[in-house]
Design an enzyme around this catalytic site. Structure first.
Site: not given
Length: 431
Positions: A309, A366
Protein backbone atom coordinates in the site's frame (compact mmCIF):
# COMPACT_ATOMS: atom_id res chain seq x y z
CA UNK A 1 -3.36 21.48 14.90
CA UNK A 2 -1.32 24.36 16.25
CA UNK A 3 0.84 26.71 14.21
CA UNK A 4 3.81 27.95 16.27
CA UNK A 5 6.97 29.99 15.84
CA UNK A 6 8.97 26.79 15.28
CA UNK A 7 10.86 26.90 12.00
CA UNK A 8 12.98 24.72 9.76
CA UNK A 9 15.91 26.17 7.84
CA UNK A 10 16.27 25.30 4.16
CA UNK A 11 19.65 25.93 2.55
CA UNK A 12 19.89 26.34 -1.22
CA UNK A 13 22.52 27.68 -3.64
CA UNK A 14 22.76 31.35 -2.81
CA UNK A 15 21.14 31.46 0.59
CA UNK A 16 18.82 29.96 3.16
CA UNK A 17 15.26 30.51 4.36
CA UNK A 18 13.39 29.82 7.58
CA UNK A 19 10.06 28.09 7.00
CA UNK A 20 7.29 27.74 9.57
CA UNK A 21 6.55 24.29 10.99
CA UNK A 22 2.87 23.33 11.11
CA UNK A 23 2.25 20.90 13.97
CA UNK A 24 -0.10 17.93 13.83
CA UNK A 25 -1.99 16.48 16.79
CA UNK A 26 -0.66 13.09 15.67
CA UNK A 27 1.65 12.02 12.89
CA UNK A 28 4.10 14.01 10.80
CA UNK A 29 4.40 17.77 11.19
CA UNK A 30 4.55 19.88 8.05
CA UNK A 31 6.82 22.60 6.73
CA UNK A 32 4.88 25.52 5.23
CA UNK A 33 6.37 26.36 1.85
CA UNK A 34 4.18 29.36 1.01
CA UNK A 35 7.00 31.95 0.78
CA UNK A 36 9.52 29.60 -0.85
CA UNK A 37 9.11 30.58 -4.51
CA UNK A 38 8.78 34.31 -3.92
CA UNK A 39 11.82 34.53 -1.65
CA UNK A 40 14.16 31.99 -3.25
CA UNK A 41 13.06 31.50 -6.84
CA UNK A 42 12.82 27.77 -6.16
CA UNK A 43 9.83 25.47 -5.97
CA UNK A 44 9.52 21.93 -4.61
CA UNK A 45 9.54 18.82 -6.80
CA UNK A 46 7.51 15.93 -5.37
CA UNK A 47 6.26 13.43 -7.96
CA UNK A 48 3.06 11.80 -6.76
CA UNK A 49 2.88 14.21 -3.78
CA UNK A 50 4.31 11.50 -1.52
CA UNK A 51 5.83 14.14 0.78
CA UNK A 52 3.35 16.96 0.26
CA UNK A 53 0.46 17.85 2.57
CA UNK A 54 -2.00 19.88 0.51
CA UNK A 55 -4.42 20.40 3.38
CA UNK A 56 -4.97 20.38 7.11
CA UNK A 57 -7.69 17.90 8.01
CA UNK A 58 -9.37 16.66 11.18
CA UNK A 59 -11.30 13.83 9.51
CA UNK A 60 -9.12 10.72 9.22
CA UNK A 61 -5.81 9.73 10.77
CA UNK A 62 -3.54 7.03 9.36
CA UNK A 63 -0.28 5.69 10.78
CA UNK A 64 0.97 3.47 8.00
CA UNK A 65 3.89 2.06 9.97
CA UNK A 66 1.72 1.00 12.91
CA UNK A 67 -1.29 -0.06 10.82
CA UNK A 68 -3.66 2.48 12.42
CA UNK A 69 -6.79 3.97 10.82
CA UNK A 70 -9.19 6.23 12.70
CA UNK A 71 -12.23 8.25 11.61
CA UNK A 72 -12.59 11.39 13.75
CA UNK A 73 -10.50 9.65 16.42
CA UNK A 74 -12.44 6.37 16.46
CA UNK A 75 -10.46 3.20 15.54
CA UNK A 76 -11.73 1.52 12.40
CA UNK A 77 -12.14 -1.86 14.11
CA UNK A 78 -14.51 -0.36 16.70
CA UNK A 79 -16.62 1.32 14.03
CA UNK A 80 -16.73 -1.80 11.86
CA UNK A 81 -17.85 -3.93 14.80
CA UNK A 82 -20.23 -1.58 16.62
CA UNK A 83 -21.41 1.15 14.26
CA UNK A 84 -23.44 1.34 11.04
CA UNK A 85 -22.64 2.94 7.71
CA UNK A 86 -25.29 5.64 8.10
CA UNK A 87 -23.86 6.52 11.53
CA UNK A 88 -20.35 6.67 10.09
CA UNK A 89 -21.64 8.98 7.34
CA UNK A 90 -22.87 11.35 10.04
CA UNK A 91 -19.60 11.05 11.97
CA UNK A 92 -17.40 11.86 8.98
CA UNK A 93 -19.50 14.75 7.71
CA UNK A 94 -20.42 16.44 11.00
CA UNK A 95 -17.49 15.43 13.20
CA UNK A 96 -19.26 13.62 16.05
CA UNK A 97 -21.32 10.47 16.53
CA UNK A 98 -25.04 11.30 16.47
CA UNK A 99 -27.41 10.83 19.38
CA UNK A 100 -30.68 8.96 18.86
CA UNK A 101 -32.66 12.01 17.69
CA UNK A 102 -29.89 13.27 15.40
CA UNK A 103 -29.52 9.87 13.76
CA UNK A 104 -33.28 9.53 13.26
CA UNK A 105 -33.52 12.98 11.68
CA UNK A 106 -30.50 12.35 9.46
CA UNK A 107 -31.84 8.98 8.33
CA UNK A 108 -35.29 10.42 7.68
CA UNK A 109 -33.93 13.24 5.54
CA UNK A 110 -31.95 10.78 3.42
CA UNK A 111 -34.97 8.50 2.99
CA UNK A 112 -37.04 11.39 1.62
CA UNK A 113 -34.56 12.02 -1.21
CA UNK A 114 -33.88 8.53 -2.61
CA UNK A 115 -35.92 8.94 -5.81
CA UNK A 116 -34.55 10.41 -9.04
CA UNK A 117 -36.21 13.02 -11.22
CA UNK A 118 -38.26 11.11 -13.81
CA UNK A 119 -36.52 12.92 -16.68
CA UNK A 120 -33.14 12.02 -15.21
CA UNK A 121 -34.07 8.33 -15.30
CA UNK A 122 -34.24 8.59 -19.09
CA UNK A 123 -30.61 9.70 -19.01
CA UNK A 124 -29.69 6.02 -18.65
CA UNK A 125 -31.21 5.28 -22.07
CA UNK A 126 -28.34 7.12 -23.73
CA UNK A 127 -25.75 4.60 -22.57
CA UNK A 128 -25.08 1.32 -24.39
CA UNK A 129 -26.09 -1.75 -22.46
CA UNK A 130 -22.48 -2.97 -22.27
CA UNK A 131 -21.22 0.30 -20.78
CA UNK A 132 -19.14 -0.04 -17.63
CA UNK A 133 -21.23 1.20 -14.68
CA UNK A 134 -18.54 3.63 -13.47
CA UNK A 135 -18.84 6.17 -16.33
CA UNK A 136 -22.61 5.82 -16.05
CA UNK A 137 -22.38 6.59 -12.33
CA UNK A 138 -20.08 9.56 -12.87
CA UNK A 139 -22.16 11.01 -15.72
CA UNK A 140 -25.47 10.77 -13.89
CA UNK A 141 -23.98 12.28 -10.72
CA UNK A 142 -22.68 15.20 -12.77
CA UNK A 143 -26.10 15.53 -14.39
CA UNK A 144 -27.63 16.08 -10.94
CA UNK A 145 -26.30 19.63 -11.32
CA UNK A 146 -28.77 20.17 -14.16
CA UNK A 147 -31.78 18.67 -12.38
CA UNK A 148 -31.29 20.08 -8.87
CA UNK A 149 -30.23 23.65 -9.50
CA UNK A 150 -31.56 24.91 -6.18
CA UNK A 151 -28.53 23.58 -4.28
CA UNK A 152 -25.40 24.35 -6.29
CA UNK A 153 -23.80 27.26 -4.41
CA UNK A 154 -20.81 25.94 -2.43
CA UNK A 155 -20.78 29.08 -0.30
CA UNK A 156 -24.39 28.70 0.89
CA UNK A 157 -24.52 26.37 3.90
CA UNK A 158 -28.17 25.53 3.38
CA UNK A 159 -27.62 24.53 -0.23
CA UNK A 160 -24.53 22.51 0.68
CA UNK A 161 -26.54 20.63 3.29
CA UNK A 162 -29.31 19.86 0.80
CA UNK A 163 -26.88 18.63 -1.86
CA UNK A 164 -25.14 16.51 0.80
CA UNK A 165 -28.39 14.75 1.70
CA UNK A 166 -29.36 14.34 -1.95
CA UNK A 167 -26.06 12.68 -2.81
CA UNK A 168 -26.18 10.27 0.12
CA UNK A 169 -29.75 9.36 -0.84
CA UNK A 170 -29.47 9.20 -4.61
CA UNK A 171 -26.06 7.62 -5.25
CA UNK A 172 -27.28 4.13 -4.20
CA UNK A 173 -30.27 4.54 -6.53
CA UNK A 174 -28.03 5.66 -9.40
CA UNK A 175 -25.62 2.78 -8.77
CA UNK A 176 -28.44 0.23 -8.77
CA UNK A 177 -29.92 1.67 -11.97
CA UNK A 178 -26.50 1.49 -13.65
CA UNK A 179 -26.46 -2.22 -12.83
CA UNK A 180 -30.05 -2.74 -13.99
CA UNK A 181 -29.24 -1.01 -17.27
CA UNK A 182 -26.30 -3.37 -17.86
CA UNK A 183 -28.44 -6.50 -17.43
CA UNK A 184 -31.56 -5.22 -19.20
CA UNK A 185 -33.83 -5.30 -16.16
CA UNK A 186 -36.47 -2.72 -15.17
CA UNK A 187 -35.79 -0.03 -12.59
CA UNK A 188 -37.53 -0.18 -9.22
CA UNK A 189 -38.67 2.75 -7.14
CA UNK A 190 -36.91 3.02 -3.76
CA UNK A 191 -38.67 1.74 -0.64
CA UNK A 192 -38.11 4.35 2.04
CA UNK A 193 -39.11 1.99 4.83
CA UNK A 194 -35.77 0.23 4.33
CA UNK A 195 -32.29 1.15 5.48
CA UNK A 196 -29.85 2.61 2.98
CA UNK A 197 -28.09 -0.72 2.40
CA UNK A 198 -31.34 -2.73 2.33
CA UNK A 199 -32.76 -0.31 -0.22
CA UNK A 200 -29.66 -0.54 -2.40
CA UNK A 201 -29.76 -4.35 -2.40
CA UNK A 202 -33.46 -4.36 -3.29
CA UNK A 203 -32.96 -1.81 -6.09
CA UNK A 204 -30.06 -3.88 -7.44
CA UNK A 205 -31.38 -7.43 -7.18
CA UNK A 206 -35.15 -7.04 -6.81
CA UNK A 207 -37.88 -7.28 -9.47
CA UNK A 208 -41.17 -5.35 -9.76
CA UNK A 209 -43.24 -8.54 -9.96
CA UNK A 210 -42.05 -10.18 -6.76
CA UNK A 211 -41.06 -9.28 -3.20
CA UNK A 212 -37.42 -8.98 -2.21
CA UNK A 213 -36.09 -9.57 1.28
CA UNK A 214 -32.38 -8.99 1.86
CA UNK A 215 -30.58 -11.47 4.08
CA UNK A 216 -29.65 -9.63 7.33
CA UNK A 217 -26.14 -11.10 7.25
CA UNK A 218 -25.67 -9.89 3.69
CA UNK A 219 -26.89 -6.44 4.72
CA UNK A 220 -24.48 -6.36 7.63
CA UNK A 221 -21.56 -7.55 5.51
CA UNK A 222 -22.10 -4.86 2.86
CA UNK A 223 -22.72 -2.23 5.54
CA UNK A 224 -19.40 -3.15 7.14
CA UNK A 225 -17.54 -2.98 3.82
CA UNK A 226 -18.97 0.49 3.21
CA UNK A 227 -17.66 1.54 6.64
CA UNK A 228 -14.18 0.25 5.83
CA UNK A 229 -14.12 2.22 2.57
CA UNK A 230 -15.76 5.39 3.91
CA UNK A 231 -12.58 7.46 4.04
CA UNK A 232 -8.81 7.17 3.72
CA UNK A 233 -7.63 10.77 4.00
CA UNK A 234 -5.86 12.39 1.02
CA UNK A 235 -5.96 9.59 -1.57
CA UNK A 236 -6.20 10.16 -5.32
CA UNK A 237 -9.99 10.43 -5.58
CA UNK A 238 -10.38 12.50 -2.40
CA UNK A 239 -7.66 14.86 -3.58
CA UNK A 240 -9.50 15.09 -6.90
CA UNK A 241 -12.72 16.05 -5.12
CA UNK A 242 -10.84 18.73 -3.20
CA UNK A 243 -9.04 20.02 -6.29
CA UNK A 244 -12.21 20.26 -8.38
CA UNK A 245 -14.05 21.81 -5.45
CA UNK A 246 -11.30 24.37 -4.91
CA UNK A 247 -12.53 26.13 -8.06
CA UNK A 248 -15.91 26.46 -6.28
CA UNK A 249 -17.44 23.83 -8.52
CA UNK A 250 -20.62 22.46 -6.96
CA UNK A 251 -20.65 19.30 -4.84
CA UNK A 252 -22.26 17.11 -7.52
CA UNK A 253 -19.59 17.98 -10.08
CA UNK A 254 -16.77 17.57 -7.57
CA UNK A 255 -17.99 14.11 -6.55
CA UNK A 256 -18.30 13.15 -10.22
CA UNK A 257 -14.61 13.98 -10.58
CA UNK A 258 -13.79 11.76 -7.62
CA UNK A 259 -15.70 8.87 -9.17
CA UNK A 260 -13.68 9.23 -12.36
CA UNK A 261 -10.42 9.17 -10.39
CA UNK A 262 -11.55 6.11 -8.45
CA UNK A 263 -12.19 4.20 -11.69
CA UNK A 264 -8.47 4.14 -12.45
CA UNK A 265 -7.01 0.63 -12.07
CA UNK A 266 -4.29 1.91 -9.71
CA UNK A 267 -6.92 3.21 -7.30
CA UNK A 268 -10.33 1.57 -7.15
CA UNK A 269 -9.92 -1.44 -9.39
CA UNK A 270 -7.51 -3.48 -7.28
CA UNK A 271 -10.09 -5.86 -5.77
CA UNK A 272 -11.14 -6.97 -9.24
CA UNK A 273 -7.48 -7.57 -10.11
CA UNK A 274 -7.08 -9.72 -6.97
CA UNK A 275 -10.03 -11.89 -7.93
CA UNK A 276 -8.66 -12.36 -11.44
CA UNK A 277 -5.25 -13.28 -9.96
CA UNK A 278 -6.78 -15.93 -7.66
CA UNK A 279 -8.81 -17.36 -10.54
CA UNK A 280 -5.65 -17.46 -12.65
CA UNK A 281 -3.79 -19.45 -9.97
CA UNK A 282 -6.67 -21.90 -9.72
CA UNK A 283 -7.13 -22.31 -13.47
CA UNK A 284 -3.40 -22.68 -14.19
CA UNK A 285 -3.11 -25.73 -11.97
CA UNK A 286 0.01 -24.28 -10.32
CA UNK A 287 0.28 -24.43 -6.57
CA UNK A 288 0.71 -21.24 -4.55
CA UNK A 289 4.43 -21.80 -4.00
CA UNK A 290 4.99 -21.87 -7.76
CA UNK A 291 3.04 -18.62 -8.16
CA UNK A 292 5.09 -16.99 -5.38
CA UNK A 293 8.28 -18.12 -7.12
CA UNK A 294 7.12 -16.42 -10.34
CA UNK A 295 6.29 -13.22 -8.46
CA UNK A 296 9.80 -13.09 -7.04
CA UNK A 297 11.29 -13.60 -10.51
CA UNK A 298 10.94 -10.19 -12.13
CA UNK A 299 11.58 -11.61 -15.58
CA UNK A 300 8.40 -13.71 -15.27
CA UNK A 301 6.30 -10.54 -15.26
CA UNK A 302 3.86 -11.89 -12.64
CA UNK A 303 2.41 -9.38 -10.18
CA UNK A 304 1.11 -10.01 -6.67
CA UNK A 305 -2.17 -8.11 -6.39
CA UNK A 306 -3.75 -7.05 -3.09
CA UNK A 307 -0.44 -6.70 -1.26
CA UNK A 308 1.36 -3.51 -0.35
CA UNK A 309 0.00 0.00 0.00
CA UNK A 310 1.15 3.54 -0.70
CA UNK A 311 0.65 4.43 2.98
CA UNK A 312 0.62 1.20 5.00
CA UNK A 313 3.97 -0.44 5.68
CA UNK A 314 2.27 -2.87 8.03
CA UNK A 315 -0.84 -5.04 7.88
CA UNK A 316 -3.74 -2.92 6.62
CA UNK A 317 -6.13 -2.82 9.63
CA UNK A 318 -9.10 -3.09 7.27
CA UNK A 319 -7.73 -6.30 5.75
CA UNK A 320 -7.97 -8.19 9.07
CA UNK A 321 -11.64 -7.27 9.40
CA UNK A 322 -12.46 -8.19 5.80
CA UNK A 323 -10.69 -11.54 6.13
CA UNK A 324 -12.90 -12.50 9.10
CA UNK A 325 -16.01 -11.38 7.21
CA UNK A 326 -15.02 -13.39 4.13
CA UNK A 327 -14.97 -16.58 6.21
CA UNK A 328 -18.48 -15.89 7.52
CA UNK A 329 -20.07 -14.86 4.24
CA UNK A 330 -18.61 -17.62 2.10
CA UNK A 331 -19.57 -20.21 4.71
CA UNK A 332 -23.15 -18.93 4.76
CA UNK A 333 -23.69 -18.24 1.07
CA UNK A 334 -21.64 -21.08 -0.34
CA UNK A 335 -19.16 -18.92 -2.21
CA UNK A 336 -16.10 -20.29 -4.00
CA UNK A 337 -14.16 -21.79 -1.09
CA UNK A 338 -11.35 -22.78 -3.45
CA UNK A 339 -10.51 -19.13 -4.07
CA UNK A 340 -10.68 -18.32 -0.35
CA UNK A 341 -8.34 -21.23 0.32
CA UNK A 342 -5.90 -19.99 -2.31
CA UNK A 343 -6.09 -16.48 -0.84
CA UNK A 344 -5.30 -17.70 2.67
CA UNK A 345 -2.46 -19.89 1.43
CA UNK A 346 -1.04 -17.03 -0.60
CA UNK A 347 -1.27 -14.68 2.38
CA UNK A 348 0.51 -17.15 4.65
CA UNK A 349 3.24 -17.73 2.08
CA UNK A 350 3.85 -14.01 1.63
CA UNK A 351 3.85 -13.22 5.35
CA UNK A 352 6.54 -15.83 6.02
CA UNK A 353 8.75 -15.12 3.02
CA UNK A 354 11.71 -12.77 3.56
CA UNK A 355 11.29 -11.37 0.04
CA UNK A 356 7.90 -9.87 0.92
CA UNK A 357 8.73 -9.11 4.56
CA UNK A 358 11.77 -7.02 3.58
CA UNK A 359 9.62 -5.08 1.12
CA UNK A 360 6.85 -4.63 3.71
CA UNK A 361 4.27 -6.20 1.42
CA UNK A 362 1.27 -7.03 3.58
CA UNK A 363 -2.34 -7.75 2.53
CA UNK A 364 -4.41 -4.63 1.95
CA UNK A 365 -8.18 -4.12 2.06
CA UNK A 366 -8.57 -5.18 -1.57
CA UNK A 367 -7.20 -8.68 -1.01
CA UNK A 368 -10.42 -10.20 0.32
CA UNK A 369 -13.15 -7.71 -0.66
CA UNK A 370 -13.61 -9.08 -4.18
CA UNK A 371 -14.38 -12.53 -2.76
CA UNK A 372 -17.11 -11.06 -0.57
CA UNK A 373 -18.61 -8.91 -3.32
CA UNK A 374 -18.84 -11.88 -5.64
CA UNK A 375 -20.36 -14.06 -2.91
CA UNK A 376 -23.00 -11.35 -2.42
CA UNK A 377 -23.92 -11.63 -6.10
CA UNK A 378 -22.19 -8.59 -7.60
CA UNK A 379 -20.40 -8.92 -10.95
CA UNK A 380 -16.80 -7.76 -11.04
CA UNK A 381 -17.67 -4.60 -12.98
CA UNK A 382 -19.72 -3.41 -9.99
CA UNK A 383 -16.84 -3.71 -7.52
CA UNK A 384 -15.56 -0.16 -8.06
CA UNK A 385 -19.12 1.17 -7.92
CA UNK A 386 -19.43 -0.38 -4.46
CA UNK A 387 -16.16 1.29 -3.50
CA UNK A 388 -17.63 4.64 -4.60
CA UNK A 389 -20.78 4.11 -2.54
CA UNK A 390 -18.67 3.51 0.54
CA UNK A 391 -16.27 6.40 -0.13
CA UNK A 392 -19.01 9.00 -0.73
CA UNK A 393 -19.27 10.31 2.87
CA UNK A 394 -15.50 10.77 3.02
CA UNK A 395 -15.50 12.74 -0.23
CA UNK A 396 -18.33 14.94 1.04
CA UNK A 397 -16.64 15.49 4.40
CA UNK A 398 -13.38 16.62 2.79
CA UNK A 399 -15.16 18.89 0.29
CA UNK A 400 -17.11 20.55 3.10
CA UNK A 401 -14.04 20.83 5.33
CA UNK A 402 -12.14 22.58 2.55
CA UNK A 403 -14.90 25.17 2.11
CA UNK A 404 -15.33 25.62 5.86
CA UNK A 405 -11.69 26.68 6.19
CA UNK A 406 -12.55 30.08 4.74
CA UNK A 407 -9.04 30.79 3.46
CA UNK A 408 -8.89 27.93 0.97
CA UNK A 409 -7.34 28.69 -2.40
CA UNK A 410 -7.89 27.22 -5.83
CA UNK A 411 -5.54 24.29 -6.39
CA UNK A 412 -2.77 25.22 -8.78
CA UNK A 413 0.38 23.00 -8.67
CA UNK A 414 3.69 24.21 -10.05
CA UNK A 415 5.91 22.40 -12.54
CA UNK A 416 9.58 22.03 -13.41
CA UNK A 417 9.69 23.06 -17.07
CA UNK A 418 11.94 20.81 -19.20
CA UNK A 419 10.98 21.91 -22.72
CA UNK A 420 12.68 24.15 -25.30
CA UNK A 421 13.97 27.57 -24.43
CA UNK A 422 12.80 30.42 -26.68
CA UNK A 423 13.08 29.78 -30.45
CA UNK A 424 11.85 31.57 -33.56
CA UNK A 425 8.90 30.50 -35.67
CA UNK A 426 9.80 28.96 -39.05
CA UNK A 427 7.29 29.08 -41.90
CA UNK A 428 6.08 25.74 -43.22
CA UNK A 429 7.89 26.01 -46.56
CA UNK A 430 11.21 26.48 -44.74
CA UNK A 431 10.93 23.50 -42.35
Amino acid sequence: MADTDDTATLRYPGGEIDLQIVHATEGADGIALGPLLAKTGHTTFDVGFANTAAAKSSITYIDGDAGILRYRGYPIDQLAEKSTFIEVCYLLIYGELPDTDQLAQFTGRIQRHTMLHEDLKRFFDGFPRNAHPMPVLSSVVNALSAYYQDALDPMDNGQVELSTIRLLAKLPTIAAYAYKKSVGQPFLYPDNSLTLVENFLRLTFGFPAEPYQADPEVVRALDMLFILHADHEQNCSTSTVRLVGSSRANLFTSISGGINALWGPLHGGANQAVLEMLEGIRDSGDDVSEFVRKVKNREAGVKLMGFGHRVYKNYDPRARIVKEQADKILAKLGGDDSLLGIAKELEEAALTDDYFIERKLYPNVDFYTGLIYRALGFPTRMFTVLFALGRLPGWIAHWREMHDEGDSKIGRPRQIYTGYTERDYVTIDAR
